[in-house]
Motif scaffolding. Structure first.
Motif, PDB file in Angstrom:
ATOM      1  N   CYS A   1      38.264  21.122  43.211  1.00 59.67           N
ATOM      2  CA  CYS A   1      39.560  21.815  43.228  1.00 59.67           C
ATOM      3  C   CYS A   1      40.649  21.016  42.532  1.00 59.67           C
ATOM      4  O   CYS A   1      41.703  21.570  42.198  1.00 59.67           O
TER       5      CYS A   1
ATOM      6  N   LEU B   1      43.464  24.057  41.658  1.00 56.53           N
ATOM      7  CA  LEU B   1      43.846  24.512  42.997  1.00 56.53           C
ATOM      8  C   LEU B   1      44.504  23.426  43.827  1.00 56.53           C
ATOM      9  O   LEU B   1      45.257  23.728  44.755  1.00 56.53           O
TER      10      LEU B   1
ATOM     11  N   CYS C   1      46.927  27.890  43.413  1.00 58.64           N
ATOM     12  CA  CYS C   1      46.161  28.087  44.645  1.00 58.64           C
ATOM     13  C   CYS C   1      46.824  29.159  45.506  1.00 58.64           C
ATOM     14  O   CYS C   1      46.156  30.052  46.037  1.00 58.64           O
TER      15      CYS C   1
END
Length: 374
Positions: free
Chosen positions: A76, A98, A108
């Motif tokens: 992420c 994210l 995100c």
């Protein structure tokens, strides 16, 4: 999963659902670990479901999958475009990820909303609708403006400042809503017995894993200012605007207030959140031409357009032209932002346009000039 969420999910590609689940889980995980030094079981269900789907997607493509939740968190922090997923054209820019360190990014947040989970994604709309209802019943539009400005301009308050803020609201029911809007500041953000606030937005500053202070707002982080505006001792009982209101009311609200101030400098008549927030700004020119403005501050124009497609621009109070306006910082981040937004927009009208704040101000000056020669 309720019917509305199932219907929304059917409109998404399988890999979009995967990203939505992971993004939702990351935000839940952030809340869950706010005052804990380490991750604890159980992990949020959407995060685990998203991980399972991502593993299957990787295996189908003969790619090494993430091996655990901790490995997923490392994924992420890398650009989403490197995950090799089947996502719509234009939905992901090459810089979007994210997580920024341990902080969910605006990307995100946008993907978390993309699944249209009413309870999780629209809690701030439900909250603000309750505030609007209270003000309508009291026939007091000024009370709504005061309340909303409070959320925008005071994201972090000491206990004493919070009591003073309550005293500025004459309607008892609004005082109760204000109490719901704030929560105790997380001790994990404190250092040496005190919290720090951002010099740009006034929000609490957080600490990266290496200990450096940063603002939760990535646009503040991009400006590179890390010297806090204030240091608030633990003993002062600090409260913090809750997450959904920080992201979807306070963050775009700062851009709304700045644009309103810039337009007022041009001598224009500005109404903030007219008719109890039908849109953000109603601008009246000397020749009585009226512009309606809705300020949108999303990092991802594709996901923003998808959200806007479900909510056509309100035509009341009446206007001659309407604009979706984006902060200038989004242009520096993605020069094709307006084009990407318009390409994904299904609701088209020759009376509704999209542009950056600087361009709107230029056009307002041109409108003033035309009106003076009419």
């Amino acid at each position: 999963m309720d019917a509305s969420h199932s219907e929304a999910a059917r409109m998404l590609r399988p890999d979009e659902v995967t990203v939505h689940l992971i993004a939702s889980g990351l935000i839940m995980l952030t809340q869950q670990t706010q005052d804990q030094p380490a991750l604890t079981l159980p992990y949020p269900e959407p995060l685990q479901r998203g991980l399972n789907r991502l593993v299957l997607a990787c295996l189908r493509r003969n790619r090494p999958p993430p091996r655990s939740v901790m490995d997923l968190l490392n994924w992420c922090r890398e650009p989403l475009i490197t995950w090799g997923l089947d996502l719509p054209d234009g939905s992901v820019a090459d810089y979007e990820r994210l997580l920024d360190d341990q902080i969910p990014t605006a990307t995100c947040e946008a993907w978390a909303r993309s699944g249209a989970d009413i309870e999780a994604n629209l809690s701030e709309e439900t909250f603000m609708h309750e505030v609007i209802t209270i003000c309508i019943e009291s026939d007091d539009p000024e009370a709504y403006t005061t309340f909303r400005r409070m959320l925008i301009e005071r994201p972090a308050l000491t206990a004493l400042e919070f009591q003073q803020a309550l005293g500025e609201l004459d309607i008892d029911a609004l005082q109760e809503r204000l109490k719901e809007a704030y929560e105790p500041a997380p001790r994990s953000a404190a250092h040496n017995g005190q919290w720090a606030t951002c010099a740009i937005c006034g929000n609490l500053m957080l600490r990266r894993r290496r200990g450096e202070l940063i603002c939760e707002d990535e646009q503040c982080r991009a400006q590179g200012r890390r010297t806090p505006a204030r240091l608030l001792p633990l003993r002062d009982g600090v409260v913090w605007l809750r997450r959904d209101l920080r992201r979807y009311i306070a963050m775009p609200g700062r851009a709304e207030l700045q644009l309103a101030a810039d337009l007022e400098k041009l001598g224009l008549q500005i109404a903030l959140w007219p008719a109890f927030d039908r849109y953000d700004l109603r601008v009246t020119f000397p020749d009585k031409t009226v512009w309606a403005i809705d300020v949108k501050d999303w990092s991802n124009p594709f996901l923003l357009a998808r959200s806007v497609n479900n909510k056509p621009f309100p035509n009341d109070p009446p206007w001659d032209r309407a604009f979706f306006v984006f902060p200038d910082a989004r242009r520096a981040q993605r020069p094709d932002y307006v084009r990407a937004f318009c390409n994904a927009l299904r609701v088209h009208s020759d009376r509704v346009e999209a542009c950056f704040a600087r361009d709107l101000l230029r056009r307002a000056k041109e409108q003033i000039e035309r009106g003076s020669h009419a």
